[in-house]
Design a protein around this motif. Structure first.
Motif, PDB file in Angstrom:
ATOM      1  N   GLN A  79      56.384  68.140  96.547  1.00  0.00           N
ATOM      2  CA  GLN A  79      55.646  66.878  96.457  1.00  0.00           C
ATOM      3  C   GLN A  79      54.453  66.880  97.414  1.00  0.00           C
ATOM      4  O   GLN A  79      53.344  66.482  97.045  1.00  0.00           O
ATOM      5  N   SER A 102      60.159  64.304  88.337  1.00  0.00           N
ATOM      6  CA  SER A 102      59.780  63.327  89.357  1.00  0.00           C
ATOM      7  C   SER A 102      58.642  62.464  88.823  1.00  0.00           C
ATOM      8  O   SER A 102      57.685  62.974  88.224  1.00  0.00           O
ATOM      9  N   PHE A 131      55.064  59.263  95.013  1.00  0.00           N
ATOM     10  CA  PHE A 131      56.234  59.646  94.225  1.00  0.00           C
ATOM     11  C   PHE A 131      57.212  58.474  94.226  1.00  0.00           C
ATOM     12  O   PHE A 131      57.589  57.956  95.287  1.00  0.00           O
ATOM     13  N   VAL A 186      55.402  60.399  89.437  1.00  0.00           N
ATOM     14  CA  VAL A 186      54.343  60.327  90.440  1.00  0.00           C
ATOM     15  C   VAL A 186      53.244  59.405  89.937  1.00  0.00           C
ATOM     16  O   VAL A 186      52.799  59.489  88.795  1.00  0.00           O
ATOM     17  N   MET A 246      55.264  62.288  84.816  1.00  0.00           N
ATOM     18  CA  MET A 246      56.558  62.862  85.150  1.00  0.00           C
ATOM     19  C   MET A 246      56.366  64.374  85.269  1.00  0.00           C
ATOM     20  O   MET A 246      55.953  65.032  84.314  1.00  0.00           O
ATOM     21  N   PRO A 248      63.359  68.024  89.271  1.00  0.00           N
ATOM     22  CA  PRO A 248      62.425  67.194  90.044  1.00  0.00           C
ATOM     23  C   PRO A 248      61.840  67.979  91.210  1.00  0.00           C
ATOM     24  O   PRO A 248      62.461  68.928  91.723  1.00  0.00           O
ATOM     25  N   LYS A 278      66.365  58.205  89.539  1.00  0.00           N
ATOM     26  CA  LYS A 278      67.523  59.085  89.416  1.00  0.00           C
ATOM     27  C   LYS A 278      67.359  60.082  88.270  1.00  0.00           C
ATOM     28  O   LYS A 278      68.328  60.657  87.796  1.00  0.00           O
ATOM     29  N   ARG A 279      66.118  60.262  87.824  1.00  0.00           N
ATOM     30  CA  ARG A 279      65.899  61.130  86.678  1.00  0.00           C
ATOM     31  C   ARG A 279      66.177  62.595  87.038  1.00  0.00           C
ATOM     32  O   ARG A 279      65.698  63.089  88.053  1.00  0.00           O
ATOM     33  N   THR A 322      60.808  69.118  94.843  1.00  0.00           N
ATOM     34  CA  THR A 322      61.384  69.006  96.177  1.00  0.00           C
ATOM     35  C   THR A 322      60.383  68.296  97.083  1.00  0.00           C
ATOM     36  O   THR A 322      59.194  68.191  96.747  1.00  0.00           O
TER      37      THR A 322
END
Length: 861
Positions: free
Chosen positions: A847, A789, A780, A791, A833, A841, A784-785, A843
């Motif tokens: 992830q 997230s 990951f 990956v 994404m 995103p 700052k999106r 957590t």
């Protein structure tokens, strides 16, 4: 061996041959001389054939059994073909024909690879007169058994003056070699160690020509004739013995006749040759020795055939009058030659030779006598030529010359780059055991230099439209050439080759008195030579944040132009199948976006609202020309998120909107059109969103054998999917054939209407992939999106991979927003994404859940 009075059956023969192979393999493992083993194998077959000749009662007169080809030379590898000629009289009796037929049947039933011909002396002579291959096989023939008088008659006919005069024989073998070289490269990932340039056949070609002209029985005879120095003979023998051992081990590993060093066999062959794990893999160590060997053979082959030409075909040798270049060198047509034999006693004259090559466009080849002197001078150098000030000034002059790359190419071919740069010598023959890097490190760099040269060639302007412009705008082209030379020079040492190479570059620049600005620029290019390709192919370059980060790393437009040229040439030189118009469009888009940001000033943030309004206004203008009014468009656009207009270009928004407004029913919409980059085909899917949609689309596309390069996944405010994919054919071209387009559209529509998700088609790994193990990594990336997230998934590029990734995403109840699909040889390096079911995103726990689930799914596969 059975007693002579006991008949050998095919089963007996197979068992006997297997025992003999096993014994030879034991001797091979113990390090016995390879020449002795090949001769022993040949002797074993001799004994077997002589026994079978008696067993089948072939008449002792009027028939002779002759070994030809490699078997005639007495060089038999474990599974080599056994080439035989059965000589008969003109009127062969039926009993003789029957005896020969039963003998050959026994050999075939014994699973021996026998190539044979049955001819009279006159028929054999006529066939050989019309076919240089047959003539060559007969040059190496050996009598085995039967009527020796027949064999002697054949030898007399072959010794006649009208049988392949040396001039015709030389030209035929030269043309044969050229044709063979045109079909393959010695630097292939899976080379043919017999037929490729620098392979065993090139050594044999020298021997055959020598045999025909000098009546030589072996290469050693050329020393006495003054055509080969003692150390050159030793070098050729060393090369031949290594290639012999390689071929012996290859036959043993494959268990059959095999001359291609396939990936399937390379690890086993390396093990049989005794290579063990070190800084480099055993396969890489073996292949490094192989590539260095064929390079030496090619150079010796070129030199000796050129010398033979001058001796055997004086009327075809260089007839151009010498044009003096200075007191030491002259040009004769396309050849450069020394004017006296003591030239290279001054080491800087080595560089002078190549300086002349750069300054004289006509020069293409080093004359053979000069090449011999150059080789001797190269061997005498105990320290790198770069340590000599007089050599450094000449090297920099070559580097800066407009035709300097041509001279550098010749320096590479003849080992002078390694003589000049110690670091270069370390990468000669260095390979990487993967499917991505198709060439050794030195050969890849050589090819990269040639691609830089092509940027300035008008004939390549359509292939490299931006590169052809930028190459003439670079302040100093020589700095790009220098960065190219050093970009991979630290590979194989362990550690980050970009970082280590940058250190080497700075040391070189300081030694060669480059100013600090130029030295830092070249070192920066070496350290960051992968930055642009990674950003373009594995990041979302429609994302302003990605462009901002890349622009900050580049910092100015001059660096950007240098980096673009280096990146394009690097990609093209890595693999013949790597460059395509899609990659070209990505790099041009990244260049233009970054250049615009740099010219506007990095301190000015991107106004996303203004960009969205700009895209909408431009799309609306295009739609108005198609007859649509704002009132038609606005209700549809209100259903779309702002991010949709940010990620798609005005033309794409226009095309999507037109298709949706013209839709006549509630069926899923599947359209295919040329991508605006003209480099790919955009597949647009619109239907009610549902779990497994991405996996279903990927399963269908996998079944259609297309490549997915990019995906943008959106969901409207009222629950409809707006998914866009860039797809290409396997050869990198756009999907354009109408029947192909209809087949993909119809298959997708059927699956989207089906209540059950598509199944991933189970296909075995391609043969070339089976030797590679790629550990699955799920990383990951920081960012700052707010919408998801990022990956990165690195794993083996197996069939149906994207569909399986989609299935795991669905099982975890996550959503894919976008994807960048990149294949690097046997590896998939894909970027997704992902968002959770709250549209946020992932957590840390989520992830970990995804990482574990995906790793397990791909490992299970």
């Amino acid at each position: 061996m059975k007693p002579d009075n006991t008949a050998l059956t095919p089963i007996d023969i197979r068992q006997q041959l297997q025992q003999q192979r096993e014994q030879l393999q034991q001797q091979f493992a113990q390090g016995d001389a390879i020449g002795v083993l090949l001769a022993e194998r040949s002797h074993q077959i001799d004994t077997l054939l002589q026994q079978l000749w008696q067993q089948h009662q072939v008449p002792p007169c009027q028939t002779a059994l002759i070994a030809v080809g490699g078997y005639g030379r007495g060089e038999l590898h474990p599974h080599s073909d056994i080439d035989l000629l059965v000589l008969t009289t003109e009127q062969c009796e039926q009993a003789t024909e029957e005896a020969i037929g039963t003998l050959l049947t026994t050999l075939w039933d014994s699973k021996l690879d026998v190539g044979h011909s049955v001819r009279s002396v006159e028929q054999t002579f006529e066939q050989a007169c019309g076919d240089v291959t047959i003539a060559t096989n007969l040059l190496e023939s050996r009598f085995l058994c039967g009527d020796i008088a027949l064999y002697q008659q054949l030898q007399q006919r072959l010794a006649s003056a009208d049988f392949w005069p040396i001039s015709e024989f030389y030209l035929a073998k030269r043309d044969e070699q050229r044709s063979r070289h045109a079909k393959s490269s010695g630097f292939d990932l899976e080379p043919n160690i017999k037929a490729c340039p620098g392979g065993l056949r090139d050594i044999q070609t020298i021997t055959w020509v020598a045999m025909r002209h000098f009546n030589a029985s072996c290469m050693a005879d050329l020393v006495s004739h003054g055509f080969l120095a003692r150390e050159e003979l030793e070098e050729l023998n060393t090369c031949r013995n290594f290639l012999w051992r390689l071929r012996f081990a290859l036959h043993s590993a494959a268990g059959r006749p095999e001359d291609r060093l396939l990936f399937d066999h390379q690890p086993k062959v390396a093990q049989l040759l005794g290579y063990t794990q070190g800084t480099q893999l055993p396969v890489e160590q073996m292949m490094k020795r192989y590539y260095r060997t064929i390079r030496a053979v090619r150079e010796l082959n070129q030199m000796l055939l050129q010398l033979f030409k001058g001796e055997m075909l004086p009327h075809l040798a260089n007839r151009d009058d010498p044009v003096n270049l200075d007191q030491d060198f002259c040009r004769m047509g396309r050849y450069i030659a020394v004017r006296h034999e003591g030239v290279f006693e001054q080491p800087d004259k080595i560089l002078t030779l190549f300086s002349h090559c750069a300054r004289n466009a006509e020069i293409e080849v080093v004359a053979a006598p000069t090449l011999r002197l150059l080789r001797n001078a190269r061997r005498r150098q105990k320290q790198p030529l770069s340590e000599r000030p007089e050599c450094r000034s000449q090297f920099m002059a070559i580097l800066r010359h407009a035709n300097g790359i041509k001279a550098l190419s010749l320096m590479h071919r003849h080992g002078i780059l390694g003589t000049y740069l110690k670091a270069w010598q370390q990468i000669v023959g260095q390979m990487q055991f993967d499917l991505f890097h198709a060439y050794t490190v030195d050969e890849h760099t050589h090819r990269l230099l040639q691609f830089i040269d092509r940027f300035a060639d008008p004939a390549h302007k359509e292939i490299f439209p931006l590169g052809s412009v930028l190459i003439d705008q670079l302040p100093k082209k020589g700095l790009l050439v220098l960065a190219a030379i050093f970009h991979d020079i630290a590979k194989g040492r362990g550690g980050d080759h970009s970082e280590l190479g940058a250190v080497d570059t700075l040391q070189f620049c300081q030694l060669h008195n480059l100013n600090d600005h130029d030295g830092r620029l070249v070192a920066w290019l070496v350290q960051n030579h992968l930055l642009m390709s990674v950003t373009a192919q594995r990041r979302d370059i429609n994302d302003p944040e990605v462009i901002q980060t890349f622009a900050e790393a580049v910092s100015d437009t001059t660096r950007l132009s240098y980096l673009y040229c280096l990146t394009v040439a690097d990609i093209c030189a890595t693999n013949d199948n790597l460059w395509n118009s899609w990659k070209g469009s990505l790099l041009r888009q990244l260049y233009q976006s970054t250049r615009g940001m740099l010219l506007n000033g990095l301190e000015k943030p991107v106004d996303t609202r203004a960009r969205i309004r700009e895209h909408q206004n431009k799309a609306l203008y295009q739609l108005s020309k198609l007859g649509f009014v704002e009132a038609d468009v606005t209700p549809l656009w209100h259903r779309f998120s702002a991010d949709y207009f940010l990620r798609f270009s005005p033309l794409q928004v226009c095309n999507h909107t037109q298709a949706l407004l013209e839709r006549k029913d509630e069926q899923p919409l599947v359209t295919m059109a040329e991508h605006e980059s003209s480099a790919g085909t955009e597949l647009f899917v619109y239907c009610r969103d549902r779990p497994g949609l991405f996996a279903t689309v990927m399963a269908v596309l996998d079944g259609k054998n297309v490549i997915v390069h990019d995906a943008q996944i959106f969901t409207s405010k009222d629950g409809y999917a707006l998914d866009s994919f860039v797809i290409l054919e396997q050869d990198g071209s756009r999907v354009v054939h109408p029947s192909r387009i209809n087949s993909i559209r119809n298959s997708l529509t059927r699956m989207l209407l089906s209540p059950t998700p598509a199944k991933v088609r189970q296909r075995p790994l391609p043969r070339r992939m089976r030797q590679f193990k790629v550990r699955t990594q799920v990383n990951f990336l920081p960012g700052k999106r707010k919408q998801g997230s990022m990956v990165e998934i690195i794993t083996l590029d197996s069939p149906g991979l994207l569909a399986r990734i989609g299935q795991v995403v669905d099982q975890c109840r996550f959503t894919i927003h976008s994807a960048k699909i990149t294949t690097v040889g046997e590896k998939a390096e894909d970027l997704f994404m992902l968002a959770n079911d709250d549209g946020l995103p992932l957590t840390p726990d989520q992830q970990n859940q995804f990482r574990d689930s995906l790793t397990q799914a791909l490992t299970t596969d």
